[in-house]
Design a protein around this motif. Structure first.
Motif, PDB file in Angstrom:
ATOM      1  N   TYR A  86       0.904  -1.158   0.000  1.00  0.00           N
ATOM      2  CA  TYR A  86       0.000   0.000   0.000  1.00  0.00           C
ATOM      3  C   TYR A  86       0.932   1.193   0.000  1.00  0.00           C
ATOM      4  N   GLY A  98      -5.123  -7.362  11.008  1.00  0.00           N
ATOM      5  CA  GLY A  98      -4.079  -6.490  10.459  1.00  0.00           C
ATOM      6  C   GLY A  98      -2.882  -7.215   9.864  1.00  0.00           C
ATOM      7  N   VAL A  99      -2.919  -8.548   9.791  1.00  0.00           N
ATOM      8  CA  VAL A  99      -1.741  -9.263   9.271  1.00  0.00           C
ATOM      9  C   VAL A  99      -1.689  -9.326   7.745  1.00  0.00           C
ATOM     10  N   GLY A 100      -2.837  -9.047   7.082  1.00  0.00           N
ATOM     11  CA  GLY A 100      -2.821  -9.020   5.614  1.00  0.00           C
ATOM     12  C   GLY A 100      -3.754 -10.010   4.932  1.00  0.00           C
ATOM     13  N   LYS A 101      -4.673 -10.604   5.678  1.00  0.00           N
ATOM     14  CA  LYS A 101      -5.577 -11.612   5.096  1.00  0.00           C
ATOM     15  C   LYS A 101      -6.465 -11.001   4.004  1.00  0.00           C
ATOM     16  N   THR A 102      -7.100  -9.878   4.333  1.00  0.00           N
ATOM     17  CA  THR A 102      -7.973  -9.221   3.350  1.00  0.00           C
ATOM     18  C   THR A 102      -7.165  -8.732   2.152  1.00  0.00           C
ATOM     19  N   THR A 103      -5.966  -8.234   2.428  1.00  0.00           N
ATOM     20  CA  THR A 103      -5.088  -7.774   1.344  1.00  0.00           C
ATOM     21  C   THR A 103      -4.813  -8.927   0.375  1.00  0.00           C
TER      22      THR A 103
HETATM   23  N1  LIG Z   1      -6.318   0.969   2.098  1.00  0.00           N
HETATM   24  C1  LIG Z   1      -5.215   0.797   2.859  1.00  0.00           C
HETATM   25  N2  LIG Z   1      -4.205   1.691   2.830  1.00  0.00           N
HETATM   26  C2  LIG Z   1      -3.105   1.525   3.594  1.00  0.00           C
HETATM   27  N3  LIG Z   1      -2.902   0.494   4.419  1.00  0.00           N
HETATM   28  C3  LIG Z   1      -3.878  -0.427   4.507  1.00  0.00           C
HETATM   29  C4  LIG Z   1      -5.087  -0.332   3.738  1.00  0.00           C
HETATM   30  N4  LIG Z   1      -5.866  -1.388   4.023  1.00  0.00           N
HETATM   31  C5  LIG Z   1      -5.190  -2.116   4.936  1.00  0.00           C
HETATM   32  N5  LIG Z   1      -3.998  -1.545   5.220  1.00  0.00           N
HETATM   33  C6  LIG Z   1      -2.980  -2.070   6.156  1.00  0.00           C
HETATM   34  O1  LIG Z   1      -2.525  -3.330   5.645  1.00  0.00           O
HETATM   35  C7  LIG Z   1      -2.353  -4.243   6.709  1.00  0.00           C
HETATM   36  C8  LIG Z   1      -3.134  -5.496   6.426  1.00  0.00           C
HETATM   37  O2  LIG Z   1      -4.530  -5.199   6.460  1.00  0.00           O
HETATM   38  P1  LIG Z   1      -5.622  -6.298   6.131  1.00  0.00           P
HETATM   39  O3  LIG Z   1      -5.224  -7.027   4.921  1.00  0.00           O
HETATM   40  O4  LIG Z   1      -6.943  -5.611   6.124  1.00  0.00           O
HETATM   41  O5  LIG Z   1      -5.488  -7.258   7.404  1.00  0.00           O
HETATM   42  P2  LIG Z   1      -6.472  -8.407   7.943  1.00  0.00           P
HETATM   43  O6  LIG Z   1      -7.508  -8.674   6.926  1.00  0.00           O
HETATM   44  O7  LIG Z   1      -5.569  -9.567   8.222  1.00  0.00           O
HETATM   45  O8  LIG Z   1      -7.056  -7.877   9.235  1.00  0.00           O
HETATM   46  C9  LIG Z   1      -2.740  -3.509   7.985  1.00  0.00           C
HETATM   47  O9  LIG Z   1      -1.582  -3.045   8.609  1.00  0.00           O
HETATM   48  C10 LIG Z   1      -3.595  -2.373   7.504  1.00  0.00           C
HETATM   49  O10 LIG Z   1      -3.486  -1.275   8.371  1.00  0.00           O
END
Ligand SMILES: Nc1ncnc2c1ncn2[C@@H]1O[C@H](COP(=O)(O)OP(=O)(O)O)[C@@H](O)[C@H]1O
Ligand SMILES: [Mg+2]
Length: 247
Positions: free
Chosen positions: A25, A51-56
């Protein structure tokens, strides 16, 4: 004109294969050298703290985020550079975290919108197949209600049902039980198991509830954007559970 994308049936034992994914990001390095695969007909669960990156990772698989390096194959078809729409039409059904049903249209219309995912798009006079109501009986009684009037659990069932309307080969679910009461969690879990048994679909699930996560064949555990453990859910140790699941 509606471009029809052929769904090739290629014999392979992997439905999805992601390898060497690095995703940022801006300048923050979020996913680090992630390898993950989903065998055909199996359910794979991705676990890890907030916050580990699962959704990412799921967004990258769906083409909502572009990896800086790495590649993604759907039954050996490279999809890394395809749009989200193309990926959906190739057979990936996605239920994002937070569900995202459309609050101001009816349940029926929400379901019919799922037909857009079919290779030929929506024809205009389709009905909702009875199988959808067999999986989620509550939806049948609510067809004319507005999506936004449903409870959280009902909206989640609607979101999964809508994804199924597109007849996916791979169903990607991001925390389907988040914020939902325990009895409905069990209903959703049972429905997902029935979907797998009835259709042979593959499932990639992000899930924090141990009972649901255990239904998967295989797990991956994520920490700080990297996969740090994986294996058969039969071998899911107490240590891994305590480290990676909110139980
Ligand atoms: N749109 C974004 N812009 C910047 N950082 C992001 C964004 N979305 C998520 N993050 C960061 O990326 C990391 C992984 O987020 P995410 O994939 O949502 O985690 P999870 O789904 O495991 O809770 C986190 O540190 C979050 O703060
Ligand atoms: Mg998430």
């Amino acid at each position: 004109m509606n471009q029809v994308i052929e769904r090739q049936a290629i014999a392979t034992d992997l439905m999805l294969q992601a390898s060497g994914l690095n995703v940022y990001y801006g300048e923050s390095h979020i996913l680090r050298d992630v390898d993950l695969s989903v065998p055909s007909g199996q359910m794979v669960c991705l676990i890890g703290r907030n916050g580990v990156g699962k959704t990412t990772l799921l967004k990258t698989i769906m083409g909502l985020l572009k990896p800086r390096t790495g590649k993604i194959l759907l039954e050996e078809i490279p999809i890394t550079n395809l749009s989200t729409d193309r990926r959906v039409k190739l057979g990936i059904g996605y239920v994002p975290q937070g569900r995202e049903i459309i609050p101001r249209v009816t349940v029926k219309e929400n379901l019919l919108l799922g037909l857009e995912a079919l290779p030929g798009g929506r024809k205009g006079n389709e009905e909702i197949p009875e199988e959808i109501f067999e999986l989620f009986p509550v939806l049948k009684t609510m067809l004319s209600r507005m999506g936004g009037d449903l409870s959280g659990g009902q909206q989640q069932q609607l979101a999964i049902a809508r994804a199924l309307m597109g007849k996916p080969r791979l169903l990607v679910l991001d925390e389907p039980t988040e914020g939902i009461q325990p009895s409905i969690i069990l209903e959703i879990e049972a429905a997902v198991k029935r979907i797998i048994a009835a259709t042979g679909i593959s499932v990639l699930l992000v899930e924090q509830h141990l009972h649901f996560a255990r239904q998967a064949d295989k797990y991956y555990a994520m920490q700080r954007g990297g996969i740090v453990a994986s294996g058969s859910t039969r071998d899911l140790s107490q240590e891994v559970i305590q480290k990676f699941l909110a139980v």
